[in-house]
Scaffold this motif. Structure first.
Motif, PDB file in Angstrom:
ATOM      1  N   ILE A   1       2.012  -1.851  11.234  1.00  0.00           N
ATOM      2  CA  ILE A   1       1.583  -0.836  10.260  1.00  0.00           C
ATOM      3  C   ILE A   1       1.933  -1.307   8.852  1.00  0.00           C
ATOM      4  O   ILE A   1       1.098  -1.240   7.935  1.00  0.00           O
ATOM      5  CB  ILE A   1       2.223   0.531  10.572  1.00  0.00           C
ATOM      6  CG1 ILE A   1       1.713   1.063  11.909  1.00  0.00           C
ATOM      7  CG2 ILE A   1       1.946   1.527   9.447  1.00  0.00           C
ATOM      8  CD1 ILE A   1       2.436   2.294  12.411  1.00  0.00           C
ATOM      9  N   PHE A   2       3.150  -1.790   8.675  1.00  0.00           N
ATOM     10  CA  PHE A   2       3.556  -2.353   7.385  1.00  0.00           C
ATOM     11  C   PHE A   2       2.649  -3.524   7.009  1.00  0.00           C
ATOM     12  O   PHE A   2       2.138  -3.612   5.886  1.00  0.00           O
ATOM     13  CB  PHE A   2       5.018  -2.802   7.465  1.00  0.00           C
ATOM     14  CG  PHE A   2       5.446  -3.661   6.308  1.00  0.00           C
ATOM     15  CD1 PHE A   2       5.840  -3.090   5.114  1.00  0.00           C
ATOM     16  CD2 PHE A   2       5.458  -5.052   6.423  1.00  0.00           C
ATOM     17  CE1 PHE A   2       6.226  -3.888   4.048  1.00  0.00           C
ATOM     18  CE2 PHE A   2       5.847  -5.851   5.363  1.00  0.00           C
ATOM     19  CZ  PHE A   2       6.233  -5.270   4.177  1.00  0.00           C
ATOM     20  N   GLN A   3       2.466  -4.422   7.963  1.00  0.00           N
ATOM     21  CA  GLN A   3       1.669  -5.629   7.733  1.00  0.00           C
ATOM     22  C   GLN A   3       0.253  -5.275   7.302  1.00  0.00           C
ATOM     23  O   GLN A   3      -0.268  -5.818   6.320  1.00  0.00           O
ATOM     24  CB  GLN A   3       1.659  -6.427   9.031  1.00  0.00           C
ATOM     25  CG  GLN A   3       1.087  -7.793   8.968  1.00  0.00           C
ATOM     26  CD  GLN A   3       1.355  -8.524  10.277  1.00  0.00           C
ATOM     27  OE1 GLN A   3       2.493  -8.699  10.672  1.00  0.00           O
ATOM     28  NE2 GLN A   3       0.305  -8.927  10.941  1.00  0.00           N
ATOM     29  N   ALA A   4      -0.390  -4.359   8.029  1.00  0.00           N
ATOM     30  CA  ALA A   4      -1.765  -3.966   7.702  1.00  0.00           C
ATOM     31  C   ALA A   4      -1.826  -3.274   6.347  1.00  0.00           C
ATOM     32  O   ALA A   4      -2.754  -3.513   5.562  1.00  0.00           O
ATOM     33  CB  ALA A   4      -2.328  -3.054   8.793  1.00  0.00           C
ATOM     34  N   SER A   5      -0.852  -2.435   6.057  1.00  0.00           N
ATOM     35  CA  SER A   5      -0.848  -1.733   4.768  1.00  0.00           C
ATOM     36  C   SER A   5      -0.737  -2.702   3.599  1.00  0.00           C
ATOM     37  O   SER A   5      -1.478  -2.591   2.613  1.00  0.00           O
ATOM     38  CB  SER A   5       0.320  -0.736   4.714  1.00  0.00           C
ATOM     39  OG  SER A   5       0.208   0.214   5.736  1.00  0.00           O
ATOM     40  N   VAL A   6       0.178  -3.652   3.700  1.00  0.00           N
ATOM     41  CA  VAL A   6       0.378  -4.603   2.606  1.00  0.00           C
ATOM     42  C   VAL A   6      -0.831  -5.523   2.456  1.00  0.00           C
ATOM     43  O   VAL A   6      -1.313  -5.754   1.341  1.00  0.00           O
ATOM     44  CB  VAL A   6       1.674  -5.411   2.812  1.00  0.00           C
ATOM     45  CG1 VAL A   6       1.790  -6.532   1.789  1.00  0.00           C
ATOM     46  CG2 VAL A   6       2.879  -4.497   2.726  1.00  0.00           C
ATOM     47  N   ILE A   7      -1.353  -6.025   3.564  1.00  0.00           N
ATOM     48  CA  ILE A   7      -2.467  -6.965   3.464  1.00  0.00           C
ATOM     49  C   ILE A   7      -3.747  -6.251   2.999  1.00  0.00           C
ATOM     50  O   ILE A   7      -4.549  -6.828   2.268  1.00  0.00           O
ATOM     51  CB  ILE A   7      -2.652  -7.765   4.774  1.00  0.00           C
ATOM     52  CG1 ILE A   7      -3.285  -9.124   4.457  1.00  0.00           C
ATOM     53  CG2 ILE A   7      -3.410  -6.999   5.821  1.00  0.00           C
ATOM     54  CD1 ILE A   7      -3.136 -10.153   5.559  1.00  0.00           C
ATOM     55  N   LEU A   8      -3.906  -4.977   3.364  1.00  0.00           N
ATOM     56  CA  LEU A   8      -5.028  -4.195   2.834  1.00  0.00           C
ATOM     57  C   LEU A   8      -4.879  -3.973   1.329  1.00  0.00           C
ATOM     58  O   LEU A   8      -5.860  -4.048   0.578  1.00  0.00           O
ATOM     59  CB  LEU A   8      -5.134  -2.842   3.540  1.00  0.00           C
ATOM     60  CG  LEU A   8      -5.928  -2.813   4.818  1.00  0.00           C
ATOM     61  CD1 LEU A   8      -5.732  -1.487   5.551  1.00  0.00           C
ATOM     62  CD2 LEU A   8      -7.408  -3.045   4.558  1.00  0.00           C
ATOM     63  N   PHE A   9      -3.662  -3.704   0.885  1.00  0.00           N
ATOM     64  CA  PHE A   9      -3.404  -3.533  -0.544  1.00  0.00           C
ATOM     65  C   PHE A   9      -3.771  -4.809  -1.304  1.00  0.00           C
ATOM     66  O   PHE A   9      -4.435  -4.759  -2.346  1.00  0.00           O
ATOM     67  CB  PHE A   9      -1.928  -3.171  -0.771  1.00  0.00           C
ATOM     68  CG  PHE A   9      -1.553  -3.101  -2.220  1.00  0.00           C
ATOM     69  CD1 PHE A   9      -1.867  -1.982  -2.977  1.00  0.00           C
ATOM     70  CD2 PHE A   9      -0.895  -4.164  -2.833  1.00  0.00           C
ATOM     71  CE1 PHE A   9      -1.539  -1.917  -4.322  1.00  0.00           C
ATOM     72  CE2 PHE A   9      -0.554  -4.108  -4.163  1.00  0.00           C
ATOM     73  CZ  PHE A   9      -0.875  -2.984  -4.917  1.00  0.00           C
ATOM     74  N   ILE A  10      -3.347  -5.944  -0.788  1.00  0.00           N
ATOM     75  CA  ILE A  10      -3.668  -7.224  -1.434  1.00  0.00           C
ATOM     76  C   ILE A  10      -5.170  -7.458  -1.438  1.00  0.00           C
ATOM     77  O   ILE A  10      -5.743  -7.866  -2.451  1.00  0.00           O
ATOM     78  CB  ILE A  10      -2.928  -8.381  -0.738  1.00  0.00           C
ATOM     79  CG1 ILE A  10      -1.422  -8.259  -0.994  1.00  0.00           C
ATOM     80  CG2 ILE A  10      -3.448  -9.739  -1.215  1.00  0.00           C
ATOM     81  CD1 ILE A  10      -0.576  -9.195  -0.152  1.00  0.00           C
ATOM     82  N   PHE A  11      -5.820  -7.187  -0.314  1.00  0.00           N
ATOM     83  CA  PHE A  11      -7.270  -7.378  -0.207  1.00  0.00           C
ATOM     84  C   PHE A  11      -8.008  -6.543  -1.249  1.00  0.00           C
ATOM     85  O   PHE A  11      -8.965  -7.009  -1.874  1.00  0.00           O
ATOM     86  CB  PHE A  11      -7.742  -6.996   1.204  1.00  0.00           C
ATOM     87  CG  PHE A  11      -9.217  -7.115   1.416  1.00  0.00           C
ATOM     88  CD1 PHE A  11      -9.821  -8.358   1.510  1.00  0.00           C
ATOM     89  CD2 PHE A  11     -10.006  -5.988   1.550  1.00  0.00           C
ATOM     90  CE1 PHE A  11     -11.179  -8.481   1.724  1.00  0.00           C
ATOM     91  CE2 PHE A  11     -11.372  -6.101   1.766  1.00  0.00           C
ATOM     92  CZ  PHE A  11     -11.955  -7.344   1.848  1.00  0.00           C
ATOM     93  N   GLN A  12      -7.555  -5.320  -1.452  1.00  0.00           N
ATOM     94  CA  GLN A  12      -8.254  -4.408  -2.350  1.00  0.00           C
ATOM     95  C   GLN A  12      -7.887  -4.604  -3.814  1.00  0.00           C
ATOM     96  O   GLN A  12      -8.712  -4.358  -4.688  1.00  0.00           O
ATOM     97  CB  GLN A  12      -7.981  -2.961  -1.927  1.00  0.00           C
ATOM     98  CG  GLN A  12      -8.884  -1.958  -2.574  1.00  0.00           C
ATOM     99  CD  GLN A  12     -10.363  -2.215  -2.304  1.00  0.00           C
ATOM    100  OE1 GLN A  12     -10.762  -2.733  -1.264  1.00  0.00           O
ATOM    101  NE2 GLN A  12     -11.197  -1.865  -3.255  1.00  0.00           N
ATOM    102  N   THR A  13      -6.672  -5.052  -4.102  1.00  0.00           N
ATOM    103  CA  THR A  13      -6.225  -5.042  -5.500  1.00  0.00           C
ATOM    104  C   THR A  13      -5.997  -6.411  -6.128  1.00  0.00           C
ATOM    105  O   THR A  13      -5.885  -6.488  -7.348  1.00  0.00           O
ATOM    106  CB  THR A  13      -4.909  -4.240  -5.635  1.00  0.00           C
ATOM    107  OG1 THR A  13      -3.876  -4.898  -4.891  1.00  0.00           O
ATOM    108  CG2 THR A  13      -5.082  -2.812  -5.153  1.00  0.00           C
ATOM    109  N   ARG A  14      -5.894  -7.443  -5.365  1.00  0.00           N
ATOM    110  CA  ARG A  14      -5.603  -8.767  -5.919  1.00  0.00           C
ATOM    111  C   ARG A  14      -6.848  -9.633  -5.956  1.00  0.00           C
ATOM    112  O   ARG A  14      -7.798  -9.422  -5.206  1.00  0.00           O
ATOM    113  CB  ARG A  14      -4.518  -9.488  -5.098  1.00  0.00           C
ATOM    114  CG  ARG A  14      -3.208  -8.761  -5.065  1.00  0.00           C
ATOM    115  CD  ARG A  14      -2.559  -8.801  -6.451  1.00  0.00           C
ATOM    116  NE  ARG A  14      -1.271  -8.157  -6.428  1.00  0.00           N
ATOM    117  CZ  ARG A  14      -1.008  -7.000  -7.022  1.00  0.00           C
ATOM    118  NH1 ARG A  14      -1.920  -6.361  -7.691  1.00  0.00           N
ATOM    119  NH2 ARG A  14       0.203  -6.495  -6.970  1.00  0.00           N
ATOM    120  N   ALA A  15      -6.825 -10.642  -6.783  1.00  0.00           N
ATOM    121  CA  ALA A  15      -7.972 -11.551  -6.949  1.00  0.00           C
ATOM    122  C   ALA A  15      -7.860 -12.711  -5.957  1.00  0.00           C
ATOM    123  O   ALA A  15      -7.830 -13.874  -6.342  1.00  0.00           O
ATOM    124  CB  ALA A  15      -8.025 -12.055  -8.384  1.00  0.00           C
TER     125      ALA A  15
END
Length: 172
Positions: free
Chosen positions: A146-160
């Motif tokens: 759950i942590f892993q998916a949340s962080v990687i989704l955040f990066i996918f959506q907000t980082r270049a």
């Protein structure tokens, strides 16, 4: 996760190819939109597969571990593992997307952090200090994806993350 391994590797590879195609064509929107479709489709289909297995967990546990004591632990493990399936799939699909984009460092950081700073410490704390049962070790293994998916989704959506990809450039 036994349910997700084979198909998710395929989703991960498809994600890598989708991003390479989109970014190679110079389309950030195609890369990100294709990534979202892949993640949602992969997580949805694998969650349905996990749900289809749910009624057969006792039989599956008996198949995996013939000893009745081990069956009880296998059953708890399978429950947590199947519940974590959508989160594991999201992480693996986005890992493939980041690898395809040349941003594998994000995957390394997120996956490594989830294992070393979330999964293992929680398994120890829950299993040795709080509840002192092996069942709670599996709870740590459930929280980690759950942590892993949340962080990687955040990066996918907000980082270049797409900036790492090789992009076709026009010659003048």
């Amino acid at each position: 996760a036994p349910v997700v391994c084979g198909p998710v590797v395929a989703f991960s590879g498809a994600g890598a190819m989708r991003v390479v195609h989109g970014r190679g064509a110079g389309s950030r929107a195609e890369a990100r939109g294709g990534g979202w479709r892949l993640v949602l489709g992969g997580a949805g289909s694998m969650a349905r597969a996990a749900a289809a297995l749910w009624p057969f967990l006792k039989d599956l546990a008996a198949f995996i571990a013939p000893d009745p004591g081990a069956q009880a632990h296998a059953l708890v493990y399978l429950r947590y593992n199947l519940l974590a399936t959508p989160f594991s799939v999201i992480s693996m699909c986005l890992g493939g997307i980041f690898t395809g984009a040349g941003a594998a460092a994000y995957t390394f950081f997120v996956f490594g952090s989830a294992i070393w700073f979330i999964r293992l410490p929680l398994a120890y704390v829950f299993g040795h200090l709080v509840w002192q049962t092996s069942d709670c070790v599996f709870l740590g293994m459930f929280i980690s994806p759950i942590f892993q998916a949340s962080v990687i989704l955040f990066i996918f959506q907000t980082r270049a993350w797409g900036r790492f990809a090789m992009i076709k450039r026009r010659r003048h």
